[in-house]
Design a protein around this motif. Structure first.
Motif, PDB file in Angstrom:
ATOM      1  N   ARG A  89       0.851  -1.196   0.000  1.00  0.00           N
ATOM      2  CA  ARG A  89       0.000   0.000   0.000  1.00  0.00           C
ATOM      3  C   ARG A  89       0.889   1.250   0.000  1.00  0.00           C
ATOM      4  O   ARG A  89       1.658   1.447  -0.916  1.00  0.00           O
ATOM      5  CB  ARG A  89      -0.980  -0.052   1.163  1.00  0.00           C
ATOM      6  CG  ARG A  89      -1.969  -1.234   0.989  1.00  0.00           C
ATOM      7  CD  ARG A  89      -3.006  -1.350   2.066  1.00  0.00           C
ATOM      8  NE  ARG A  89      -3.802  -2.569   1.829  1.00  0.00           N
ATOM      9  CZ  ARG A  89      -4.674  -3.075   2.672  1.00  0.00           C
ATOM     10  NH1 ARG A  89      -4.909  -2.463   3.827  1.00  0.00           N
ATOM     11  NH2 ARG A  89      -5.333  -4.182   2.374  1.00  0.00           N
ATOM     12  N   MET A  90       0.853   2.082   1.000  1.00  0.00           N
ATOM     13  CA  MET A  90       1.688   3.283   0.972  1.00  0.00           C
ATOM     14  C   MET A  90       2.957   3.082   1.795  1.00  0.00           C
ATOM     15  O   MET A  90       3.061   2.156   2.607  1.00  0.00           O
ATOM     16  CB  MET A  90       0.904   4.505   1.455  1.00  0.00           C
ATOM     17  CG  MET A  90       0.425   4.449   2.877  1.00  0.00           C
ATOM     18  SD  MET A  90      -0.381   5.994   3.400  1.00  0.00           S
ATOM     19  CE  MET A  90      -1.691   6.184   2.209  1.00  0.00           C
ATOM     20  N   SER A  91       3.926   3.972   1.595  1.00  0.00           N
ATOM     21  CA  SER A  91       5.216   3.848   2.280  1.00  0.00           C
ATOM     22  C   SER A  91       5.102   4.308   3.731  1.00  0.00           C
ATOM     23  O   SER A  91       4.156   5.013   4.111  1.00  0.00           O
ATOM     24  CB  SER A  91       6.271   4.695   1.565  1.00  0.00           C
ATOM     25  OG  SER A  91       5.968   6.080   1.716  1.00  0.00           O
ATOM     26  N   GLU A  92       6.096   3.915   4.527  1.00  0.00           N
ATOM     27  CA  GLU A  92       6.129   4.330   5.934  1.00  0.00           C
ATOM     28  C   GLU A  92       6.278   5.845   6.044  1.00  0.00           C
ATOM     29  O   GLU A  92       5.698   6.473   6.937  1.00  0.00           O
ATOM     30  CB  GLU A  92       7.277   3.611   6.650  1.00  0.00           C
ATOM     31  CG  GLU A  92       7.047   2.110   6.770  1.00  0.00           C
ATOM     32  CD  GLU A  92       8.219   1.374   7.393  1.00  0.00           C
ATOM     33  OE1 GLU A  92       9.269   2.027   7.614  1.00  0.00           O
ATOM     34  OE2 GLU A  92       8.097   0.164   7.652  1.00  0.00           O
ATOM     35  N   MET A  93       7.046   6.455   5.132  1.00  0.00           N
ATOM     36  CA  MET A  93       7.209   7.905   5.167  1.00  0.00           C
ATOM     37  C   MET A  93       5.885   8.611   4.890  1.00  0.00           C
ATOM     38  O   MET A  93       5.550   9.618   5.516  1.00  0.00           O
ATOM     39  CB  MET A  93       8.265   8.344   4.148  1.00  0.00           C
ATOM     40  CG  MET A  93       8.575   9.838   4.181  1.00  0.00           C
ATOM     41  SD  MET A  93       9.155  10.399   5.821  1.00  0.00           S
ATOM     42  CE  MET A  93      10.813   9.696   5.826  1.00  0.00           C
ATOM     43  N   ARG A  94       5.090   8.058   3.955  1.00  0.00           N
ATOM     44  CA  ARG A  94       3.797   8.660   3.645  1.00  0.00           C
ATOM     45  C   ARG A  94       2.840   8.525   4.834  1.00  0.00           C
ATOM     46  O   ARG A  94       2.069   9.441   5.139  1.00  0.00           O
ATOM     47  CB  ARG A  94       3.199   7.972   2.411  1.00  0.00           C
ATOM     48  CG  ARG A  94       1.816   8.473   2.004  1.00  0.00           C
ATOM     49  CD  ARG A  94       1.833   9.934   1.597  1.00  0.00           C
ATOM     50  NE  ARG A  94       0.525  10.361   1.080  1.00  0.00           N
ATOM     51  CZ  ARG A  94       0.206  11.617   0.785  1.00  0.00           C
ATOM     52  NH1 ARG A  94       1.109  12.577   0.960  1.00  0.00           N
ATOM     53  NH2 ARG A  94      -0.984  11.919   0.307  1.00  0.00           N
ATOM     54  N   ILE A  95       2.896   7.382   5.525  1.00  0.00           N
ATOM     55  CA  ILE A  95       2.058   7.188   6.713  1.00  0.00           C
ATOM     56  C   ILE A  95       2.392   8.239   7.771  1.00  0.00           C
ATOM     57  O   ILE A  95       1.506   8.872   8.358  1.00  0.00           O
ATOM     58  CB  ILE A  95       2.252   5.764   7.278  1.00  0.00           C
ATOM     59  CG1 ILE A  95       1.587   4.740   6.357  1.00  0.00           C
ATOM     60  CG2 ILE A  95       1.687   5.652   8.695  1.00  0.00           C
ATOM     61  CD1 ILE A  95       1.863   3.307   6.744  1.00  0.00           C
ATOM     62  N   LEU A  96       3.687   8.458   8.004  1.00  0.00           N
ATOM     63  CA  LEU A  96       4.109   9.455   8.993  1.00  0.00           C
ATOM     64  C   LEU A  96       3.688  10.853   8.557  1.00  0.00           C
ATOM     65  O   LEU A  96       3.255  11.675   9.374  1.00  0.00           O
ATOM     66  CB  LEU A  96       5.626   9.382   9.181  1.00  0.00           C
ATOM     67  CG  LEU A  96       6.234  10.361  10.180  1.00  0.00           C
ATOM     68  CD1 LEU A  96       5.649  10.148  11.574  1.00  0.00           C
ATOM     69  CD2 LEU A  96       7.761  10.209  10.224  1.00  0.00           C
ATOM     70  N   GLU A  97       3.780  11.114   7.253  1.00  0.00           N
ATOM     71  CA  GLU A  97       3.406  12.415   6.700  1.00  0.00           C
ATOM     72  C   GLU A  97       1.927  12.717   6.956  1.00  0.00           C
ATOM     73  O   GLU A  97       1.550  13.806   7.402  1.00  0.00           O
ATOM     74  CB  GLU A  97       3.701  12.399   5.197  1.00  0.00           C
ATOM     75  CG  GLU A  97       3.786  13.750   4.541  1.00  0.00           C
ATOM     76  CD  GLU A  97       4.260  13.612   3.096  1.00  0.00           C
ATOM     77  OE1 GLU A  97       3.505  13.029   2.289  1.00  0.00           O
ATOM     78  OE2 GLU A  97       5.378  14.064   2.786  1.00  0.00           O
ATOM     79  N   LEU A  98       1.070  11.720   6.686  1.00  0.00           N
ATOM     80  CA  LEU A  98      -0.369  11.906   6.891  1.00  0.00           C
ATOM     81  C   LEU A  98      -0.710  12.039   8.379  1.00  0.00           C
ATOM     82  O   LEU A  98      -1.537  12.868   8.771  1.00  0.00           O
ATOM     83  CB  LEU A  98      -1.140  10.733   6.278  1.00  0.00           C
ATOM     84  CG  LEU A  98      -1.106  10.616   4.746  1.00  0.00           C
ATOM     85  CD1 LEU A  98      -1.827   9.353   4.296  1.00  0.00           C
ATOM     86  CD2 LEU A  98      -1.729  11.849   4.088  1.00  0.00           C
ATOM     87  N   ALA A  99      -0.067  11.213   9.212  1.00  0.00           N
ATOM     88  CA  ALA A  99      -0.349  11.263  10.651  1.00  0.00           C
ATOM     89  C   ALA A  99       0.072  12.603  11.246  1.00  0.00           C
ATOM     90  O   ALA A  99      -0.656  13.207  12.045  1.00  0.00           O
ATOM     91  CB  ALA A  99       0.365  10.123  11.361  1.00  0.00           C
ATOM     92  N   ALA A 100       1.258  13.090  10.856  1.00  0.00           N
ATOM     93  CA  ALA A 100       1.742  14.371  11.379  1.00  0.00           C
ATOM     94  C   ALA A 100       0.846  15.515  10.926  1.00  0.00           C
ATOM     95  O   ALA A 100       0.585  16.457  11.689  1.00  0.00           O
ATOM     96  CB  ALA A 100       3.179  14.606  10.924  1.00  0.00           C
ATOM     97  N   ALA A 101       0.362  15.444   9.684  1.00  0.00           N
ATOM     98  CA  ALA A 101      -0.536  16.489   9.189  1.00  0.00           C
ATOM     99  C   ALA A 101      -1.851  16.482   9.959  1.00  0.00           C
ATOM    100  O   ALA A 101      -2.386  17.536  10.327  1.00  0.00           O
ATOM    101  CB  ALA A 101      -0.790  16.283   7.697  1.00  0.00           C
ATOM    102  N   ALA A 102      -2.380  15.281  10.220  1.00  0.00           N
ATOM    103  CA  ALA A 102      -3.655  15.184  10.939  1.00  0.00           C
ATOM    104  C   ALA A 102      -3.526  15.665  12.379  1.00  0.00           C
ATOM    105  O   ALA A 102      -4.431  16.313  12.922  1.00  0.00           O
ATOM    106  CB  ALA A 102      -4.151  13.742  10.903  1.00  0.00           C
TER     107      ALA A 102
END
Length: 726
Positions: A425-438
C-alpha cells in the motif's frame, strides 16, 4: 494598555500586550523576593507558557505563551489569577529567617573565642590583661556547659559528658590555668556548631504540599463563578476547562475529557474519563470540558490523603547520629572514679584534671560533623544534594532500592519508536506524513510525540483542511485530497475499516497465519492506527522509553553493590513488567497499579522485614513512598512535593548521580571509622600515662585537642577531592 486592577491584595498593571506576549508591572515584585520566587515558579508551570522573564528591580514580569492553543483573554485571566495566588504564603521559611538561624549557630562561638584570645594574651603573649577579665570570660563562656550539666543531673538524674567537662573546667580554673579551659570550651562549641549546621532543619524544608492541587476552582452557584479552593464544598458542581488541574475528587456529571493522571498514579498515558466515572484532584485535563459533582475536598481527596500520610510519616532525629554520646554514656563514671582515685592518692588536682580532660569524645564530636559537612559539600559538587548527615549515614547502609517507573526509570515522555506499513500500500514515510498532518497543533501527548518524530525525520507537514477530533478515539481529517483517520483501532472499526494482516490479505486475527506471532497489531504493543481512502495503511508504535543510563545503573546496583532492586508503580502491569524485564529486575520484585497509600505500605513491609530501604521517585504519587523510606531520593526537576520530601536530590536529573551518592556515603563511613581511631588511640595512650607516671594538664590538653584536630582535618579530605569516579 495601562489596565490597572486590584484583586484581593496584589496590585498589577498590564503595560504591554501583543499576541502571545504580555508584560505586567507588579510593585510587590520589587519589595518581596519570596513572592517573586513563588510567582515565577507558578507561571513557569502554567499550561501554554513558554518563557518567563522576571525583573524584580523594575517590578516587571514578561510572559510568552502559545496563543494558538487557547484564547488570549483566557490565558491573561489565568495569569492574573496566578499573580494573586502567589501572594498566598506557602509556609516556606524566608531567606532572612534561614540566614538568622545560621548566623545564630556561629554566634555561639563568640564567647569561647574571646575567652581563648584573652587566655593566650595573658599566659602565652604575656599581655597586661587583668586576671579577673580572663576569669570572667571563661566563666561566662562555660555557662552553657554548666547549664547542660545541671539539667542532666536535675532532670535526667544522671552524669553525662558535660558533667566531666564542668568538673575539669572548675579544677583547672582553680589552679589559675585559663588557657586549658578556654581551649576546651572552644573546641567543644566548635563541634556542636558544625553539627547543628550540618543537621537537617525541618523548618527549612517546610512547604505547603497541598499547593499542587491549585488555589481556585470554577463552580456553578447562580451561574459560573470562581472561588478559592477552600470555599468548595461537597456536593458543589465544579467545572474544569482544558489545561486546568482538577481541584476535587468526584464524579463527572457532564462532558468528557482526556486526563493526565501521571502526577497522581504514575500512569504515563492520558486516559479518557466520561459521565459517571471518577476523577481526582491534582490530575490535569488535557482536552475536553467536564462538570464534576464534588465528593471530597482538601485533605479528604486522594492527593490530600497522600499529603497527610507524608505528614504522619515517622520523623527521624535529623541531628546526625552522635556516636560520641554513646561512648560518653559508658565513659563518664569510670573517668570520674579514676580521676577521684588519682587525686586521693597523689593529692595533685592537676593529674585529676588531665584524666578528666582526656576523654575520647571531643575528637569524635568535632570530626564527625566535619566529615559529614565535607561529604555533603563533596556530593553537591557532583550535582547531588544530600539534606542531612543522617541521610548520608543511612545511604551507606541501604541494601534495598525501590524505584518508581514513569519518569524515574523511564524518561516520562511518550516517544514514537517505529512506523510500520501494510505491504503493497503506501510507504512508511507517507504514513508518517499523513499522521503528522492530521495531528498538527493538537495538545494531546501522542499528537506532540508524532509531531516531534516527524520533525526529526524531516517530514513535510501537509496542510489540513476539514477535521474532527473525537475524544478518546482519534482524529478524522481531509489531507491532500484524502480522508485520513489517525487514532485507536476503535476509530477505524467505527468507520467500517478492517485491520488487515501486514503481509497477506486477511484479517489480522487469523491465528493460522504464519506471520501471526510477528504481526505488530497482534502483539501487545502501544499503537496508533492510520487509515486512508477507506483502507488500513499501517501503525505508529509509541512508548515511554527508558532513560539512557537506567540499564547500566540498575546493573551496577545489583552486581557491584549487591542491592535488591524493586519497581513500584501506579502504571499498568503490562508496561511495568516490560520495563522490569528490559532492566533485568525479577518479576517477583515488581508491583504495578499501586496507589500512593499502597506504595507506603509496601515500603513499610520491606523495612519491617529488616531491610534498609531507599525509594527513588519524582511525582506526587511517589511522595508517600518517599516519606516512609529510610532514605528518599528524587530529581531536581521532580514535582515540588517529591523534592521537598526527598532526603537526596539528584540535581542533574541523572540516575548516575545515585551511584555517586552511594559511593560517597560509603567512603564517608570509612573516614568516620578512621576518625574514631584517631580520637580514641592517642587519648587512651595519654590516659595510661596520666594514670601511672602523671601528665601535665597542658600536655593532656595538647594530646586531647591535637587528636581532635587531626581527626577533623582527616574528615575534610572529601573537600580536597575535585574529581570523583564510581
Amino acid at each position: 494598555m495601562g489596565e490597572e486592577a486590584r484583586t484581593r491584595t496584589v496590585h498589577y498593571r498590564i503595560v504591554h500586550l501583543m499576541t502571545g506576549r504580555v508584560r505586567f508591572r507588579v510593585p510587590k515584585l520589587a519589595r518581596d523576593p519570596d513572592y517573586a520566587h513563588r510567582l515565577q515558579r507558578l507561571i513557569e508551570s502554567a499550561p501554554h507558557v513558554t518563557q518567563v522573564r522576571l525583573k524584580p528591580a523594575a517590578a516587571s514580569i514578561a510572559i510568552r505563551y502559545q496563543a494558538q492553543l487557547a484564547s488570549e483573554a483566557k490565558v491573561r485571566k489565568h495569569l492574573i489569577r496566578l499573580i494573586q495566588a502567589a501572594d498566598v504564603d506557602e509556609g516556606c521559611p524566608s531567606a532572612a529567617s534561614s540566614t538568622e538561624a545560621e548566623s545564630g549557630n556561629w554566634s555561639e562561638l563568640k564567647l569561647p573565642v574571646l575567652a581563648t584570645l584573652l587566655a593566650l594574651g595573658k599566659e602565652v603573649w604575656r599581655l597586661p590583661i587583668p586576671q579577673s577579665m580572663v576569669a570572667a570570660s571563661v566563666a561566662v563562656a562555660g555557662l552553657p556547659v554548666a547549664k547542660r550539666a545541671t539539667q542532666s543531673l536535675v532532670r535526667q538524674k544522671k552524669l553525662n559528658i558535660d558533667c566531666l567537662d564542668l568538673i575539669a573546667l572548675i579544677l583547672s580554673s582553680m589552679q589559675g590555668r585559663w588557657l586549658t579551659p578556654a581551649l576546651l570550651l572552644l573546641l567543644h562549641e566548635l563541634g556542636d556548631t558544625i553539627r547543628d549546621r550540618t543537621a537537617n532543619s525541618s523548618t527549612s524544608r517546610a512547604a505547603n504540599l497541598l499547593s499542587s492541587i491549585g488555589h481556585f476552582a470554577w463552580v456553578e452557584r447562580n451561574g459560573k463563578q470562581q472561588v478559592p479552593i477552600e470555599e468548595v464544598r461537597v456536593g458543589d458542581t465544579v467545572i474544569v476547562y482544558p489545561g486546568e488541574q482538577i481541584p476535587v475528587d468526584g464524579q463527572i456529571l457532564k462532558g468528557a475529557a482526556i486526563i493526565d493522571e501521571q502526577k497522581l498514579t504514575g500512569e504515563s498515558i492520558p486516559v479518557v474519563r466520561e459521565i459517571g466515572q471518577s476523577v481526582y484532584a491534582s490530575t490535569l485535563v488535557r482536552s475536553g470540558e467536564i462538570y464534576i459533582q464534588t465528593e471530597r475536598v482538601g485533605n479528604q481527596t486522594r492527593a490530600g490523603a497522600s499529603v497527610e500520610l507524608i505528614r504522619q510519616a515517622p520523623v527521624y532525629d535529623t541531628r546526625m547520629a552522635n556516636y560520641a554520646a554513646n561512648i560518653a554514656e559508658v565513659a563518664v563514671l569510670p573517668a570520674l572514679f579514676l580521676a577521684g582515685g588519682i587525686w586521693a592518692v597523689t593529692r595533685n588536682p592537676a593529674r585529676a584534671v588531665s584524666i578528666l580532660t582526656l576523654d575520647f569524645v571531643t575528637g569524635i564530636r568535632v570530626s564527625l560533623p566535619t566529615t559529614f559537612l565535607a561529604a555533603l559539600n563533596h556530593a553537591a559538587r557532583h550535582g547531588v544534594l544530600i539534606r542531612s548527615g543522617r541521610a548520608l549515614e543511612k545511604l551507606a547502609q541501604v541494601d534495598t532500592l525501590v524505584f518508581d517507573k514513569t519518569g524515574t526509570l523511564t524518561q516520562g515522555d511518550l516517544q514514537v519508536v517505529g512506523v510500520k506499513a501494510v505491504t503493497g500500500r503506501m510507504s512508511e514515510m507517507r504514513i508518517l506524513e499523513l499522521a503528522a498532518a492530521a495531528e498538527q497543533r493538537l495538545t494531546h501527548p501522542l499528537a506532540e510525540a508524532i509531531a516531534r518524530y516527524a520533525r526529526l525525520q524531516g517530514t513535510r507537514i501537509l496542510p489540513r483542511s476539514e477535521w474532527n477530533y473525537e475524544l478518546g478515539l482519534g482524529i478524522r481529517a481531509e489531507i491532500d485530497g484524502e480522508t485520513v483517520l489517525v487514532g485507536s483501532d476503535r476509530l477505524l472499526k467505527q468507520a467500517g475499516i478492517h485491520l488487515d494482516c501486514f503481509w497477506e490479505d486477511h484479517s489480522y486475527l487469523l491465528e493460522d497465519c504464519q506471520n501471526y506471532p510477528d504481526c505488530p497489531i497482534s502483539a501487545d504493543a502501544s499503537l496508533i492506527y492510520i487509515a486512508s481512502q477507506g483502507q488500513f495503511q499501517g501503525t505508529i508504535q509509541y512508548a515511554d522509553p527508558l532513560r539512557p543510563e537506567s540499564q547500566q545503573v540498575i546493573q551496577t546496583l545489583q552486581d557491584q553493590y549487591g542491592m535488591a532492586v524493586y519497581v513500584l508503580t501506579g502504571d499498568n502491569r503490562k508496561r511495568a513488567f516490560a520495563v522490569a524485564s528490559a532492566l533485568g529486575i525479577p518479576p517477583t520484585q515488581v508491583c504495578a497499579e499501586a496507589f500512593p497509600e499502597q506504595k507506603a505500605e509496601i515500603v513499610r513491609q520491606l523495612r519491617n522485614s529488616g531491610k534498609t530501604v531507599a525509594f527513588v521517585g519524582d511525582g506526587l504519587n511517589d511522595s508517600v513512598g518517599l516519606a516512609y523510606a529510610d532514605v528518599s531520593i528524587s530529581f531536581g526537576n521532580a514535582s515540588e512535593v517529591a523534592r521537598e520530601t526527598a532526603d537526596v536530590v539528584l540535581m542533574n536529573n541523572d540516575l548516575n548521580g545515585l551511584l555517586d551518592a552511594i559511593a560517597i556515603a560509603r567512603e564517608t563511613k570509612q573516614v568516620i571509622g578512621q576518625n574514631i581511631n584517631l580520637s580514641v588511640i592517642p587519648n587512651l595512650a595519654a590516659l595510661l600515662l596520666a594514670s601511672t607516671i602523671g601528665l601535665h594538664p597542658l600536655v593532656a590538653t595538647v594530646v586531647h585537642n591535637g587528636s581532635a584536630i587531626a581527626a577533623g582535618l582527616n574528615g575534610l579530605r572529601p573537600l580536597l577531592q575535585h574529581h570523583y569516579s564510581n
